[in-house]
Design a protein around this motif. Sequence first.
Motif, PDB file in Angstrom:
ATOM      1  N   VAL A  26       0.838  -1.209   0.000  1.00 56.09           N
ATOM      2  CA  VAL A  26       0.000   0.000   0.000  1.00 56.09           C
ATOM      3  C   VAL A  26       0.867   1.251   0.000  1.00 56.09           C
ATOM      4  O   VAL A  26       0.584   2.202  -0.727  1.00 56.09           O
ATOM      5  CB  VAL A  26      -0.975  -0.020   1.194  1.00 56.09           C
ATOM      6  N   THR A  27       1.926   1.245   0.781  1.00 60.02           N
ATOM      7  CA  THR A  27       2.837   2.400   0.820  1.00 60.02           C
ATOM      8  C   THR A  27       3.444   2.645  -0.553  1.00 60.02           C
ATOM      9  O   THR A  27       3.541   3.796  -0.998  1.00 60.02           O
ATOM     10  CB  THR A  27       3.947   2.168   1.864  1.00 60.02           C
ATOM     11  N   ARG A  28       3.814   1.580  -1.241  1.00 58.33           N
ATOM     12  CA  ARG A  28       4.382   1.717  -2.584  1.00 58.33           C
ATOM     13  C   ARG A  28       3.362   2.303  -3.554  1.00 58.33           C
ATOM     14  O   ARG A  28       3.674   3.182  -4.360  1.00 58.33           O
ATOM     15  CB  ARG A  28       4.867   0.349  -3.067  1.00 58.33           C
ATOM     16  N   LEU A  29       2.121   1.814  -3.482  1.00 55.34           N
ATOM     17  CA  LEU A  29       1.051   2.334  -4.328  1.00 55.34           C
ATOM     18  C   LEU A  29       0.830   3.819  -4.068  1.00 55.34           C
ATOM     19  O   LEU A  29       0.782   4.622  -4.998  1.00 55.34           O
ATOM     20  CB  LEU A  29      -0.244   1.553  -4.091  1.00 55.34           C
ATOM     21  N   ILE A  30       0.706   4.205  -2.809  1.00 55.16           N
ATOM     22  CA  ILE A  30       0.479   5.607  -2.439  1.00 55.16           C
ATOM     23  C   ILE A  30       1.649   6.472  -2.904  1.00 55.16           C
ATOM     24  O   ILE A  30       1.455   7.559  -3.459  1.00 55.16           O
ATOM     25  CB  ILE A  30       0.279   5.750  -0.910  1.00 55.16           C
ATOM     26  N   SER A  31       2.848   6.002  -2.701  1.00 54.87           N
ATOM     27  CA  SER A  31       4.030   6.754  -3.126  1.00 54.87           C
ATOM     28  C   SER A  31       4.035   6.968  -4.638  1.00 54.87           C
ATOM     29  O   SER A  31       4.326   8.070  -5.119  1.00 54.87           O
ATOM     30  CB  SER A  31       5.289   6.000  -2.693  1.00 54.87           C
TER      31      SER A  31
END
Length: 167
Positions: A26-31
């Motif tokens: 999720v962090t990668r997607l948001i970033s």
Amino acid sequence: NNYDLLLNEIKNFQIIEDSIIMEKAVTRLISNIKTNQVYTEVYSKLVYDINKLDLWFYINEDNSKTNFINYLLKILEKEFFNIVDINNINKEKEELDNIDDDDEKFEEESYYKKQKKGIILLICSLYNKNIINNKIIEEILRYLINPIEGFLPDENNLDRKSTRLNS
């Protein structure tokens, strides 16, 4: 096409073992959304397909299931409230005020705007795919339109809000 190849690859990761791996995904997607708004529709389609196919989830210690979309929406909520948080707004303004070089100030201001725009675009795109419902959008609009923590709208925060809505 590339999207179908990516989705087929993701299907191989059906069970995510724990919250750490889910957080990384999720962090990668948001970033990526914050820096590459051009791909917002692709990312939202990916989120839609992962959700529809119930691909990514993990089992908690109490045997309850945490799926990708619920985890993502929780993180998006935090990201959104960071955007409208008066303390964050004041911190950004203070940081920009401390930059003397106009070009550097413009770059930093553009960076902040791009980060916020990515989150708002993803929220809108997920709404268009019926992942985010009307109640959530109403709450988001309420925060974007109404004064923040008792401050009356002025040309700065009203402009900032209208920019978000028009983006």
